[in-house]
Design a protein around this motif. Structure first.
Motif, PDB file in Angstrom:
ATOM      1  N   PRO A 402       0.983  -1.041  -0.056  1.00 46.08           N
ATOM      2  CA  PRO A 402      -0.180  -0.132   0.024  1.00 46.08           C
ATOM      3  C   PRO A 402       0.821   1.306   0.068  1.00 46.08           C
ATOM      4  N   ARG A 403       0.557   2.353  -0.822  1.00 52.88           N
ATOM      5  CA  ARG A 403       1.174   3.635  -0.755  1.00 52.88           C
ATOM      6  C   ARG A 403       0.038   4.847  -1.242  1.00 52.88           C
ATOM      7  N   VAL A 404       0.449   5.772  -0.900  1.00 52.08           N
ATOM      8  CA  VAL A 404      -0.490   7.090  -1.312  1.00 52.08           C
ATOM      9  C   VAL A 404       0.380   7.752  -2.438  1.00 52.08           C
ATOM     10  N   ASP A 405      -0.383   7.748  -3.412  1.00 52.50           N
ATOM     11  CA  ASP A 405       0.063   8.686  -4.823  1.00 52.50           C
ATOM     12  C   ASP A 405      -0.330  10.150  -4.748  1.00 52.50           C
ATOM     13  N   CYS A 406       0.490  10.962  -4.849  1.00 52.53           N
ATOM     14  CA  CYS A 406       0.396  12.489  -4.510  1.00 52.53           C
ATOM     15  C   CYS A 406       0.047  13.082  -6.032  1.00 52.53           C
ATOM     16  N   PRO A 407      -0.918  13.773  -6.152  1.00 58.37           N
ATOM     17  CA  PRO A 407      -0.972  14.642  -7.392  1.00 58.37           C
ATOM     18  C   PRO A 407       0.114  15.824  -7.361  1.00 58.37           C
ATOM     19  N   ARG A 408       0.239  16.379  -8.745  1.00 55.43           N
ATOM     20  CA  ARG A 408       1.466  17.385  -8.754  1.00 55.43           C
ATOM     21  C   ARG A 408       0.865  18.740  -8.261  1.00 55.43           C
ATOM     22  N   SER A 409      -0.357  19.006  -8.587  1.00 52.09           N
ATOM     23  CA  SER A 409      -0.870  20.294  -8.063  1.00 52.09           C
ATOM     24  C   SER A 409      -1.874  20.305  -6.892  1.00 52.09           C
ATOM     25  N   CYS A 410      -1.970  21.497  -6.155  1.00 49.70           N
ATOM     26  CA  CYS A 410      -2.796  21.450  -5.158  1.00 49.70           C
ATOM     27  C   CYS A 410      -4.272  21.996  -5.419  1.00 49.70           C
ATOM     28  N   GLN A 411      -4.877  22.457  -4.414  1.00 52.13           N
ATOM     29  CA  GLN A 411      -6.323  22.998  -4.905  1.00 52.13           C
ATOM     30  C   GLN A 411      -6.341  24.256  -5.813  1.00 52.13           C
ATOM     31  N   ALA A 412      -7.157  24.615  -6.561  1.00 49.95           N
ATOM     32  CA  ALA A 412      -7.332  25.822  -7.324  1.00 49.95           C
ATOM     33  C   ALA A 412      -7.152  27.198  -6.851  1.00 49.95           C
ATOM     34  N   SER A 413      -7.128  27.147  -5.421  1.00 49.23           N
ATOM     35  CA  SER A 413      -6.996  28.498  -4.698  1.00 49.23           C
ATOM     36  C   SER A 413      -5.344  28.544  -4.247  1.00 49.23           C
ATOM     37  N   ALA A 414      -4.768  27.553  -4.616  1.00 50.61           N
ATOM     38  CA  ALA A 414      -3.521  27.896  -3.933  1.00 50.61           C
ATOM     39  C   ALA A 414      -2.831  28.705  -4.832  1.00 50.61           C
ATOM     40  N   PRO A 415      -1.809  29.529  -4.165  1.00 54.11           N
ATOM     41  CA  PRO A 415      -0.826  30.506  -4.599  1.00 54.11           C
ATOM     42  C   PRO A 415       0.034  29.958  -5.759  1.00 54.11           C
ATOM     43  N   PRO A 416       0.594  30.799  -6.525  1.00 57.95           N
ATOM     44  CA  PRO A 416       1.619  30.354  -7.498  1.00 57.95           C
ATOM     45  C   PRO A 416       2.930  29.791  -6.874  1.00 57.95           C
ATOM     46  N   GLY A 417       3.560  29.009  -7.517  1.00 59.75           N
ATOM     47  CA  GLY A 417       4.620  28.411  -6.731  1.00 59.75           C
ATOM     48  C   GLY A 417       4.523  27.319  -5.493  1.00 59.75           C
ATOM     49  N   VAL A 418       3.305  26.958  -5.405  1.00 58.89           N
ATOM     50  CA  VAL A 418       2.911  25.757  -4.343  1.00 58.89           C
ATOM     51  C   VAL A 418       2.391  24.590  -5.155  1.00 58.89           C
ATOM     52  N   CYS A 419       3.228  23.684  -4.803  1.00 62.72           N
ATOM     53  CA  CYS A 419       3.005  22.245  -5.437  1.00 62.72           C
ATOM     54  C   CYS A 419       2.460  21.205  -4.557  1.00 62.72           C
ATOM     55  N   CYS A 420       1.950  20.242  -5.031  1.00 64.56           N
ATOM     56  CA  CYS A 420       1.706  18.926  -4.000  1.00 64.56           C
ATOM     57  C   CYS A 420       2.933  18.105  -4.051  1.00 64.56           C
ATOM     58  N   GLY A 421       3.173  17.671  -2.808  1.00 67.43           N
ATOM     59  CA  GLY A 421       4.194  16.717  -2.484  1.00 67.43           C
ATOM     60  C   GLY A 421       4.018  15.692  -1.376  1.00 67.43           C
ATOM     61  N   VAL A 422       4.972  14.918  -1.239  1.00 70.39           N
ATOM     62  CA  VAL A 422       4.926  13.877  -0.170  1.00 70.39           C
ATOM     63  C   VAL A 422       5.519  14.872   1.179  1.00 70.39           C
ATOM     64  N   THR A 423       4.642  14.489   2.088  1.00 67.64           N
ATOM     65  CA  THR A 423       4.632  15.218   3.438  1.00 67.64           C
ATOM     66  C   THR A 423       5.162  13.978   4.683  1.00 67.64           C
ATOM     67  N   LYS A 424       4.814  12.763   4.354  1.00 67.07           N
ATOM     68  CA  LYS A 424       4.922  11.741   5.488  1.00 67.07           C
ATOM     69  C   LYS A 424       5.192  10.499   4.670  1.00 67.07           C
ATOM     70  N   THR A 425       6.347   9.678   5.249  1.00 67.91           N
ATOM     71  CA  THR A 425       6.672   8.586   4.638  1.00 67.91           C
ATOM     72  C   THR A 425       6.789   7.510   5.670  1.00 67.91           C
ATOM     73  N   ARG A 426       6.948   6.121   5.458  1.00 69.62           N
ATOM     74  CA  ARG A 426       7.093   5.107   6.172  1.00 69.62           C
ATOM     75  C   ARG A 426       8.305   3.916   5.847  1.00 69.62           C
ATOM     76  N   ARG A 427       8.979   3.490   6.583  1.00 63.73           N
ATOM     77  CA  ARG A 427       9.903   2.451   5.880  1.00 63.73           C
ATOM     78  C   ARG A 427       9.234   1.216   6.212  1.00 63.73           C
ATOM     79  N   ARG A 428       9.296   0.263   5.132  1.00 61.65           N
ATOM     80  CA  ARG A 428       9.067  -1.214   5.532  1.00 61.65           C
ATOM     81  C   ARG A 428       9.575  -2.104   4.772  1.00 61.65           C
ATOM     82  N   LYS A 429       9.570  -3.229   5.288  1.00 63.85           N
ATOM     83  CA  LYS A 429      10.348  -4.421   4.445  1.00 63.85           C
ATOM     84  C   LYS A 429       9.352  -5.247   3.587  1.00 63.85           C
ATOM     85  N   VAL A 430       9.875  -5.521   2.387  1.00 62.12           N
ATOM     86  CA  VAL A 430       9.393  -6.068   1.268  1.00 62.12           C
ATOM     87  C   VAL A 430      10.087  -7.177   0.906  1.00 62.12           C
TER      88      VAL A 430
END
Length: 457
Positions: A402-430
């Motif tokens: 399982p993982r979360v896929d982040c879109p590139r853009s934020c909400q339409a109301s976001a100011p210029p220069g702001v992007c959607c990105g990873v803010t929290k991760t977890r290490r796991r053994k596969v």
């Protein structure tokens, strides 16, 4: 430009040929006067390589080291070469009470600094590196006193002789006075008195300054600067008997140079040869004066932190005088416009729009009318098997990861220069199983949350 072509004028059937620059019907008008703009320094008479400066509309001569006077025509520093040179000063400036001071620089041990020639002579000498005052020279032994301070280190030292109330006192470098005590008579000072600097004529040695035990008069070898009598600087101009040039003071100058030609006189800094004018001292930070012997207080504004303002020194500290529109201790904050007073911009700054209304300019990552809203982006949860293509085999994870896929853009109301990105991760053994029958495990980062932040460059 003056037109020099001929012009023709006619009057009563008479013609006049007019050549410029004259004008008029009868060529009676001269050309206008053209006044050339001049500088007050054009008429100055600065001498001895002095620079002319205009101060308050008046020409001022800036003298090079070794000279002084309104026109820099007088000499304040001379270098004796130890070859029978001397400078003679007229005794008319002496009074019954007199303070005679001079600066001396030498690396030698002995030599005559000053000699008062009359029926009651006295002398200041360099003796074994110290200053010696001698009185009652005609008798033996003469009355003498020595300075505690030694002066033969090549640097300039101040020597003062005070004649007052039947006493003679010697002071070196503002130290404790050395006195000859109460004398039987007041040392004479009249119009017949002559002062010799740096040496004496041969006839003086023959008459009043005869060598005796522990005495061997010799010409000084070194620099003498700033000779003063009762506070008045004395002109040390000299005449070179070899060149036949006279500058107004009786002397013998074959062994004398203008200025000081010994680099040892620079207390600090770099010594530069200046040709016939001696040496100059280039001072390091914190030092000033012709010899770099004066301490200069550090400039508190040298490394000031005023961003939009002028540094104003206040003793050893400073303050910032802000430019219009800025405030703060270091003038680093824009002044709040009147329309913005009372208008809160949480994570931003208030600006005034063209319509005169307060508007918040938000920092990256914040939005909203008052910059207190963080734009968000919603990631999509994905579960999938992972594949690793390796040489001669393919490996597949034994379970869906399982993982979360982040879109590139934020909400339409976001100011210029702001992007959607990873803010929290977890290490796991596969665990991976490969086509060749082998298996292995690998630790990897998987995304848990997405958020809006400043776009990467």
């Amino acid at each position: 430009m003056v037109d020099k072509s001929p012009n023709y004028s006619f009057m009563n059937n008479l013609s006049f040929l007019i050549y410029s620059p004259l004008s008029g019907l009868f060529c009676e008008n001269p050309p206008p006067m053209i006044l050339l703009q001049t500088s007050p320094c054009d008429q100055s008479d600065c001498q001895n390589s002095a620079q002319c400066l205009v101060v308050a509309g008046e020409p001022i001569c800036r003298c090079i080291p070794g000279f002084y006077g309104n026109k820099c025509d007088k000499i304040s520093t001379v270098h004796f070469l130890g070859r029978d040179g001397y400078v003679e000063l007229p005794g008319t400036k002496l009074r019954t009470t007199a303070l005679i001071s001079l600066q001396v620089a030498t690396e030698k041990d002995n030599g005559i600094l000053l000699y008062k020639e009359d029926h009651d002579p006295l002398a200041l000498e360099l003796y074994q590196g110290h200053i010696r005052l001698i009185y009652d020279i005609a008798n033996y032994p003469p009355t003498t006193v020595y300075s505690v301070e030694s002066v033969n280190d090549g640097l300039f030292h101040t020597v003062e002789l005070l004649i007052q109330n039947r006493s003679l006192s010697l002071v070196v470098d503002n130290g404790a006075p050395k006195s000859l005590g109460k004398l039987a008579r007041q040392p004479s000072m009249d119009h017949n008195t002559q002062l010799y600097i740096g040496g004496v004529p041969p006839q003086v040695v023959a008459s009043g300054l005869r060598p005796g035990p522990e005495r061997s008069p010799q010409t000084f070898d070194g620099c003498i600067n700033n000779v003063r009598i009762n506070g008045d600087t004395q002109d040390l101009s000299f005449r070179s008997t070899g060149r036949g040039q006279s500058q107004g003071v009786e002397s013998k100058g074959d062994g004398i140079l203008v200025g000081c030609h010994s680099c040892s006189v620079c207390a600090q800094g770099t010594c530069r040869e200046a040709g016939e004018m001696g040496v100059t001292c280039e001072c390091p930070p914190g030092r000033s004066g012709a010899l770099c012997d004066e301490t200069t207080a550090p400039n508190p504004c040298q490394n000031n932190r005023c961003v939009h303002g002028l540094c104003v020194a206040k003793g050893q500290s400073y303050s910032c005088q802000c430019n219009e529109g800025y405030q703060g201790q270091y003038c680093d904050k824009e002044q709040e416009p009147p329309a913005c007073r009372g208008h809160s911009c949480g994570r931003g700054e208030c600006h005034v729009s063209e319509a005169g209304e307060p508007v918040c300019k938000c920092q990256p990552g914040y939005t909203g009318p008052t910059c207190d809203t963080e734009p968000t982006c919603q990631g999509e949860m994905v579960r999938e098997q992972l594949k690793r293509h390796q040489a001669l085999r393919t490996c597949t994870s034994t379970s869906k990861i399982p993982r979360v896929d982040c879109p590139r853009s934020c909400q339409a109301s976001a100011p210029p220069g702001v992007c959607c990105g990873v803010t929290k991760t977890r290490r796991r053994k596969v665990v991976f199983r490969c086509t060749d029958g082998t298996s292995y495990s690998e630790e990897m980062e998987t995304t848990l949350e997405c958020g809006c932040s400043k776009c990467p460059l």
